[in-house]
Design a protein around this motif. Sequence first.
Motif, PDB file in Angstrom:
ATOM      1  N   ASP A  89       0.649  -1.387  -0.278  1.00  0.00           N
ATOM      2  CA  ASP A  89       0.225   0.237   0.285  1.00  0.00           C
ATOM      3  C   ASP A  89       0.598   1.421  -0.169  1.00  0.00           C
ATOM      4  O   ASP A  89       0.735   1.972  -1.100  1.00  0.00           O
ATOM      5  CB  ASP A  89      -0.995  -0.175   1.212  1.00  0.00           C
ATOM      6  CG  ASP A  89      -0.235  -0.471   2.425  1.00  0.00           C
ATOM      7  OD1 ASP A  89       0.732  -0.652   2.761  1.00  0.00           O
ATOM      8  OD2 ASP A  89      -0.888  -0.106   3.488  1.00  0.00           O
ATOM      9  N   ILE A  90       1.800   0.846   0.783  1.00  0.00           N
ATOM     10  CA  ILE A  90       2.571   2.296   1.457  1.00  0.00           C
ATOM     11  C   ILE A  90       3.652   2.502   1.652  1.00  0.00           C
ATOM     12  O   ILE A  90       4.149   1.216   2.356  1.00  0.00           O
ATOM     13  CB  ILE A  90       1.945   3.535   1.990  1.00  0.00           C
ATOM     14  CG1 ILE A  90       2.622   4.881   1.726  1.00  0.00           C
ATOM     15  CG2 ILE A  90       1.421   3.006   3.453  1.00  0.00           C
ATOM     16  CD1 ILE A  90       1.637   5.693   2.429  1.00  0.00           C
TER      17      ILE A  90
ATOM     18  N   ASP B 219       6.725   3.960   3.659  1.00  0.00           N
ATOM     19  CA  ASP B 219       6.957   4.973   4.561  1.00  0.00           C
ATOM     20  C   ASP B 219       8.079   5.381   5.329  1.00  0.00           C
ATOM     21  O   ASP B 219       9.162   5.685   3.923  1.00  0.00           O
ATOM     22  CB  ASP B 219       5.961   4.819   5.464  1.00  0.00           C
ATOM     23  CG  ASP B 219       6.266   5.883   6.692  1.00  0.00           C
ATOM     24  OD1 ASP B 219       6.064   7.101   6.442  1.00  0.00           O
ATOM     25  OD2 ASP B 219       5.159   6.266   7.744  1.00  0.00           O
TER      26      ASP B 219
ATOM     27  N   GLY C  82      10.300   2.319   5.076  1.00  0.00           N
ATOM     28  CA  GLY C  82      10.313   1.771   4.080  1.00  0.00           C
ATOM     29  C   GLY C  82      11.291   0.433   5.739  1.00  0.00           C
ATOM     30  O   GLY C  82      11.899  -0.660   5.180  1.00  0.00           O
TER      31      GLY C  82
ATOM     32  N   VAL D  32      -2.340   9.250   5.014  1.00  0.00           N
ATOM     33  CA  VAL D  32      -2.892   9.217   4.229  1.00  0.00           C
ATOM     34  C   VAL D  32      -3.752   8.035   4.293  1.00  0.00           C
ATOM     35  O   VAL D  32      -3.418   6.538   5.661  1.00  0.00           O
ATOM     36  CB  VAL D  32      -2.389   9.330   2.677  1.00  0.00           C
ATOM     37  CG1 VAL D  32      -2.155  10.018   2.220  1.00  0.00           C
ATOM     38  CG2 VAL D  32      -1.901   7.622   3.275  1.00  0.00           C
TER      39      VAL D  32
ATOM     40  N   LEU E 248      -5.407   1.804   2.951  1.00  0.00           N
ATOM     41  CA  LEU E 248      -5.222   2.489   4.153  1.00  0.00           C
ATOM     42  C   LEU E 248      -5.758   2.799   5.683  1.00  0.00           C
ATOM     43  O   LEU E 248      -7.225   3.163   5.182  1.00  0.00           O
ATOM     44  CB  LEU E 248      -4.067   4.018   3.675  1.00  0.00           C
ATOM     45  CG  LEU E 248      -3.519   3.937   2.639  1.00  0.00           C
ATOM     46  CD1 LEU E 248      -2.667   4.513   1.756  1.00  0.00           C
ATOM     47  CD2 LEU E 248      -2.687   3.256   3.315  1.00  0.00           C
ATOM     48  N   ASP E 249      -5.197   2.891   6.767  1.00  0.00           N
ATOM     49  CA  ASP E 249      -6.337   2.409   7.885  1.00  0.00           C
ATOM     50  C   ASP E 249      -6.009   3.602   9.034  1.00  0.00           C
ATOM     51  O   ASP E 249      -4.056   4.001   8.487  1.00  0.00           O
ATOM     52  CB  ASP E 249      -6.446   1.613   8.562  1.00  0.00           C
ATOM     53  CG  ASP E 249      -5.247   0.953   9.702  1.00  0.00           C
ATOM     54  OD1 ASP E 249      -4.202   0.928   8.281  1.00  0.00           O
ATOM     55  OD2 ASP E 249      -4.919   1.012  10.490  1.00  0.00           O
TER      56      ASP E 249
HETATM   57  P1  IMP Z   1       7.166   1.448   6.552  1.00  0.00           P
HETATM   58  O1  IMP Z   1       7.676  -0.176   7.803  1.00  0.00           O
HETATM   59  O2  IMP Z   1       7.539   2.853   8.281  1.00  0.00           O
HETATM   60  O3  IMP Z   1       7.284   1.655   5.948  1.00  0.00           O
HETATM   61  O4  IMP Z   1       5.938   1.791   7.511  1.00  0.00           O
HETATM   62  C1  IMP Z   1       4.998   0.821   6.366  1.00  0.00           C
HETATM   63  C2  IMP Z   1       3.416   0.605   6.742  1.00  0.00           C
HETATM   64  O5  IMP Z   1       3.651   1.662   7.398  1.00  0.00           O
HETATM   65  C3  IMP Z   1       3.286   0.419   5.555  1.00  0.00           C
HETATM   66  O6  IMP Z   1       2.621  -0.625   4.760  1.00  0.00           O
HETATM   67  C4  IMP Z   1       1.414   1.180   6.413  1.00  0.00           C
HETATM   68  O7  IMP Z   1       0.282   0.386   6.937  1.00  0.00           O
HETATM   69  C5  IMP Z   1       1.586   1.885   7.182  1.00  0.00           C
HETATM   70  N1  IMP Z   1       1.792   3.306   6.912  1.00  0.00           N
HETATM   71  C6  IMP Z   1       2.367   4.560   6.859  1.00  0.00           C
HETATM   72  N2  IMP Z   1       2.345   5.546   6.753  1.00  0.00           N
HETATM   73  C7  IMP Z   1       0.863   5.303   6.061  1.00  0.00           C
HETATM   74  C8  IMP Z   1      -0.006   6.089   6.192  1.00  0.00           C
HETATM   75  O8  IMP Z   1      -0.074   7.583   6.111  1.00  0.00           O
HETATM   76  N3  IMP Z   1      -1.665   6.073   6.020  1.00  0.00           N
HETATM   77  C9  IMP Z   1      -1.665   5.037   6.531  1.00  0.00           C
HETATM   78  N4  IMP Z   1      -1.011   3.975   6.880  1.00  0.00           N
HETATM   79  C10 IMP Z   1       0.582   4.335   6.935  1.00  0.00           C
END
Ligand code: IMP
Length: 174
Positions: free
Chosen positions: A99-100, A102, A104, A152, A157-158
């Motif tokens: 989905d996203i 962020d 990483g 977002v 996305l939640d």
């Molecule tokens: P990362 O490990 O920091 O890249 O986070 C990834 C996960 O954080 C994503 O798969 C989402 O579940 C959640 N996440 C990060 N940013 C957002 C956002 O803006 N809205 C909702 N979920 C987010």
Amino acid sequence: MSEVKGKILFTKEQIEARAAELGAQISKDYEGEEVYIVGTLRGAVMWMADMMKYITNDAEIDFMMASSYGSGTTTSGVVKVKKDLEGDIYNKNVIIIEDIVDTGTTLKHLKAYLADRNPKSIKICTMLDKPSRRLVDLKADYVGFEIDNLFVIGYGLDYDQKYRNLPYISYLEG
Ligand code: IMP
Ligand code: MG
């Protein structure tokens, strides 16, 4: 009609159009090959459903669930695999649909975790990318949209498990 939640960033039509473009690109990049599509639960389901329709290669689909977030909007940095793949990816072309991206953290961990099983290749296709938030070295191969540092919701996305069913991506003004 229920009212719009937050400020709309991308409509359903924009997201579907982008999925069609990326799906065509993936189909071309993997021409003559089979792909093994891995969706990340729960956030990627809507985007995955869109993407799948535009990938014309022979494809298997599977799911994983990993988490680096508790509830709320801050990352813990700890990644847990809560649900593993059902199938064997040895010598397959794995495409992780996320989905996203962020910080990483989640994908860096997931990618290494799956790479250990010796797939033929492994790539990442994310609906959204927040490059300004990156804490680890991780690059997605296919990106739907790059966004600024906004929290977002919608289209999978939640925020605290809510809003996943909104048919658009919006952000909550803080
Ligand atoms: P990362 O490990 O920091 O890249 O986070 C990834 C996960 O954080 C994503 O798969 C989402 O579940 C959640 N996440 C990060 N940013 C957002 C956002 O803006 N809205 C909702 N979920 C987010
Ligand atoms: Mg996620």
